[in-house]
Design an enzyme around this catalytic site. Structure first.
Site, PDB file in Angstrom:
ATOM      1  N   ARG A 122      81.425  57.367  83.593  1.00 31.28           N
ATOM      2  CA  ARG A 122      81.219  55.922  83.637  1.00 31.28           C
ATOM      3  C   ARG A 122      82.549  55.205  83.821  1.00 31.28           C
ATOM      4  O   ARG A 122      83.591  55.618  83.287  1.00 31.28           O
ATOM      5  CB  ARG A 122      80.565  55.479  82.329  1.00 31.28           C
ATOM      6  CG  ARG A 122      80.218  53.994  82.210  1.00 31.28           C
ATOM      7  CD  ARG A 122      79.162  53.590  83.183  1.00 31.28           C
ATOM      8  NE  ARG A 122      78.529  52.320  82.781  1.00 31.28           N
ATOM      9  CZ  ARG A 122      77.881  51.518  83.623  1.00 31.28           C
ATOM     10  NH1 ARG A 122      77.783  51.824  84.906  1.00 31.28           N
ATOM     11  NH2 ARG A 122      77.306  50.417  83.194  1.00 31.28           N
ATOM     12  N   THR A 419      72.172  52.043  91.916  1.00 37.89           N
ATOM     13  CA  THR A 419      72.191  53.470  91.574  1.00 37.89           C
ATOM     14  C   THR A 419      71.454  54.375  92.556  1.00 37.89           C
ATOM     15  O   THR A 419      70.694  53.938  93.398  1.00 37.89           O
ATOM     16  CB  THR A 419      71.666  53.787  90.156  1.00 37.89           C
ATOM     17  OG1 THR A 419      70.279  53.558  90.119  1.00 37.89           O
ATOM     18  CG2 THR A 419      72.337  52.952  89.112  1.00 37.89           C
ATOM     19  N   ASP A 466      78.027  44.826  84.042  1.00 34.85           N
ATOM     20  CA  ASP A 466      77.074  45.374  83.073  1.00 34.85           C
ATOM     21  C   ASP A 466      77.454  45.030  81.640  1.00 34.85           C
ATOM     22  O   ASP A 466      76.660  45.234  80.717  1.00 34.85           O
ATOM     23  CB  ASP A 466      76.982  46.893  83.220  1.00 34.85           C
ATOM     24  CG  ASP A 466      75.987  47.323  84.289  1.00 34.85           C
ATOM     25  OD1 ASP A 466      75.242  46.461  84.787  1.00 34.85           O
ATOM     26  OD2 ASP A 466      75.954  48.519  84.626  1.00 34.85           O
ATOM     27  N   SER A 491      74.989  51.162  80.143  1.00 33.46           N
ATOM     28  CA  SER A 491      74.266  51.504  81.363  1.00 33.46           C
ATOM     29  C   SER A 491      72.796  51.766  81.046  1.00 33.46           C
ATOM     30  O   SER A 491      72.436  52.031  79.899  1.00 33.46           O
ATOM     31  CB  SER A 491      74.886  52.756  81.995  1.00 33.46           C
ATOM     32  OG  SER A 491      74.091  53.241  83.059  1.00 33.46           O
ATOM     33  N   SER A 492      71.961  51.685  82.087  1.00 27.32           N
ATOM     34  CA  SER A 492      70.547  52.066  81.959  1.00 27.32           C
ATOM     35  C   SER A 492      70.255  53.406  82.610  1.00 27.32           C
ATOM     36  O   SER A 492      69.099  53.852  82.596  1.00 27.32           O
ATOM     37  CB  SER A 492      69.660  50.996  82.613  1.00 27.32           C
ATOM     38  OG  SER A 492      69.817  49.761  81.975  1.00 27.32           O
ATOM     39  N   GLY A 514      67.487  51.780  89.999  1.00 32.42           N
ATOM     40  CA  GLY A 514      66.710  50.588  89.717  1.00 32.42           C
ATOM     41  C   GLY A 514      67.199  49.687  88.612  1.00 32.42           C
ATOM     42  O   GLY A 514      66.427  48.893  88.073  1.00 32.42           O
ATOM     43  N   GLY A 515      68.480  49.762  88.222  1.00 34.57           N
ATOM     44  CA  GLY A 515      68.982  48.866  87.191  1.00 34.57           C
ATOM     45  C   GLY A 515      68.289  49.103  85.860  1.00 34.57           C
ATOM     46  O   GLY A 515      67.944  50.235  85.508  1.00 34.57           O
TER      47      GLY A 515
END
Length: 608
Positions: A122, A419, A466, A491-492, A514-515
């Site tokens: 990340r 992503t 984010d 993050s997702s 997809g966030g």
């Protein structure tokens, strides 16, 4: 978590590509030769029916056929899953620049046949940032897109350093050979896909970057048309340097200097990313989170990802409710199940907004993230769900899974995007799930040519958006996911590996783009595959329903009016919209493996 050696499994042969197949080679003796595949035209539709792909020995699923093929050829040459993932990611940098690349970050879940490993690539905030990074002179949050398309949004990229760490531990083929597919395609050109064309047509800010405008648009300012053979000489040179000199080629020297210059001299809002930030970035290995659910053990990424915790809070909360006799009605999720799923999502996202952030800066509730998944706690949360009435927008409050060392405010909802996901199993008993991102489509809209002076290059991320734009709430209580120097934004991304609880055999690898909705897409796919018994492709085909705590969004045109009205009668504010997930999944079968690719994107599965 220790897992016994997994059975050798397989993947599938793609109809869109017809590569020349390579013979497996002995470890350390292979001389990999990339064979450029012949490309058949792809549909321009926003959704394409996918057949699903059955295989016997290995499989790779990625978001673009050229990327999938690169991974397939690496696996065919005897490479490991991590070898294939590196080749896939480098090609995605070229052919799907709007979604991921070497200018961004990634999370990787890896099963080496014995244990599950979690590798964190990340992005981090530059060392000189302040918590008001995204506040204007009056202390108000910047408009989201103004913050995105700026030097201020760029975090220190981590994908290369992470992949290098994982390759050192699990690679079988030489690092340099894994870059051959992307270098060849960058040199010789690749056809602009329908999705890339549509993405270019939908972004105005990319035109404002001088290099990107000259590279991705015609002299008349139109997006490059579908089928245009696009060469990227700058990226070819950059990848050649990385292949020869490892990740240090990007984090130091001429490429790093160009990244910093582009950020610090942005014509709109400048950023503070420095050469020292790039040079000192470190990937991390973290302890994976593995959670028992039904007959399975679901392993996912820990914070700074909120993916696994929130996915499993949703599924764990549903498990505490009385069984629903029928989850699927007429091959669609039924109203009763949708209502419960959406209510559980509201509760999970309320906890996510208060507690989850970079664990190097924020302590878990009670000192242990797993307390958020404790069955007794989730039973308390499930008791808040009423069968006939939604708690509605703003009706879900965070729970108390454990005592906090510090009080945190709830982060306001703000957009999350982007992503790409990769799932791979190899013939050596290894499997991975990797989700990679530059955040928004085309990231910060900054194209770096690595100091080559050539056309093209790679895009820089906007992952710092984010973070919470506001560092505190109105009472001055700090938000866990606020900006801090060196911190990794929440993050997702939800790369997921699933194992049988009794045998410890691999069951599935999956994840999505997809966030924030990645969480819903992954959770629903797990239910469809493991609870409803659908195969990977049929699971990914199902329509989406999400809520981030406010309105309910149903995938446009996919649910009948009766379903929408029934949800409204229960108090949900329902809207339709495009929900363009980017799911990839590979599941183990008695014959080998069966892979699925999201019909909403261009992905495919390949293997033998």
């Amino acid at each position: 978590m220790a897992i016994p050696n997994a059975c050798r499994r397989s993947a599938s042969l793609l109809l869109l590509l017809s590569p020349l197949l390579l013979s497996p080679a002995a470890l350390g003796e292979v001389d990999f030769q990339y064979e450029r595949p012949e490309i058949a035209p792809e549909t321009a539709s926003g959704s394409e029916e996918k057949p699903g792909w059955a295989t016997e020995t290995f499989a790779v699923a990625a978001a673009n056929p050229l990327a999938t093929d690169a991974g397939y050829q690496i696996l065919k040459a005897g490479g490991s899953a991590i070898d294939a993932a590196i080749a896939v990611q480098m090609v995605l940098t070229l052919v799907e620049p709007q979604s991921s690349g070497i200018g961004g970050g990634s999370f990787l879940m890896y099963h080496d046949g014995e244990e599950v490993r979690a590798y964190d690539g990340r992005e981090t905030a530059p060392s000189s940032v302040e918590e008001g990074l995204f506040l204007d002179a009056d202390g108000e949050p910047l408009a989201f897109m103004k913050a995105v398309a700026s030097g201020r949004s760029v975090g220190v990229p981590g994908t290369l350093r992470m992949l290098e760490m994982a390759h050192d531990a699990h690679g079988r083929l030489p690092w340099a050979e894994l870059f051959e597919p992307a270098i060849t395609l960058a040199d010789e050109g690749f056809p602009v896909s329908p999705r890339l064309h549509r993405s270019l047509a939908g972004t105005e800010a990319l035109r404002e970057d001088d290099r990107a405008s000259a590279f991705y648009f015609t002299e008349e300012g139109e997006p490059l048309p579908e089928g245009h053979m696009l060469k990227n000489p700058a990226l070819a040179v950059i990848l050649e340097r990385i292949a020869e000199d490892d990740s240090s080629a990007l984090h130091t020297g001429e490429i790093a200097e160009d990244i910093v210059a582009r950020v610090q001299n942005h014509p709109g809002i400048t950023g503070t990313l420095s050469l020292e930030d790039l040079a000192t970035y470190s990937a991390k290995e973290r302890e994976p989170l593995c959670t028992d659910w039904q007959d399975y053990r679901v392993c996912g990424f820990p914070p700074p990802s909120s993916g696994h915790l929130t996915v499993m809070q949703i599924l764990g909360t549903l498990e505490q409710l009385p069984p629903i006799e029928v989850g699927l009605e007429d091959d669609l999720p039924g109203v009763d199940w949708l209502h419960r799923f959406l209510e559980a999502s509201r509760l999970a996202f309320a906890d996510r907004g208060r507690y989850i952030a970079d664990p190097d800066f924020v302590e878990a509730p009670g000192g242990d993230w797993s307390l958020m998944l404790d069955p007794d706690y989730l039973e308390e949360r499930a008791d808040l769900i009423e069968e006939g009435q939604s708690m509605g927008s703003g009706g879900a409050s965070p729970g108390n899974p454990g005592a906090l060392a510090s009080a945190w405010a709830v982060q306001p909802t703000q957009p999350e995007y982007g992503t790409s996901h990769i799932s791979i199993v190899d013939e050596h008993g290894n499997a991975l799930a990797m989700t990679s991102s530059i955040e928004q489509a085309f990231g910060a809209r900054i194209l770096s040519d690595g100091g080559t002076g050539m056309p093209g290059g790679f895009l820089l991320n906007n992952e710092l958006t984010d973070f919470s734009f506001t560092p505190t709430d109105d009472e001055g209580t700090p938000i866990a996911n606020r900006v801090e120097p060196g911190k990794r934004p929440r993050s997702s991304m939800s790369p997921t590996l699933v194992f049988d609880r009794d045998s410890d055999e691999l069951v599935a690898s999956l994840g999505s783009a997809g966030g924030a909705a990645i969480i819903h897409y992954t959770a629903r796919s797990l239910v469809a595959m493991l609870d409803w018994g659908l195969d990977a492709q049929r699971s990914l085909d199902l329509p989406h329903a999400i809520t981030l705590g406010g309105p309910v969004y149903l995938e446009a045109g996919r649910f009948p009016p009766a379903t929408q009205e029934a949800l409204r009668e229960r108090g949900h504010k329902v809207e339709e919209r495009e929900l363009t997930s980017g799911l990839q999944a590979i599941q183990r079968t008695e014959e080998g493996f069966f892979g699925g690719a999201d019909p909403r994107r261009e992905g495919v599965v390949m293997g033998d």
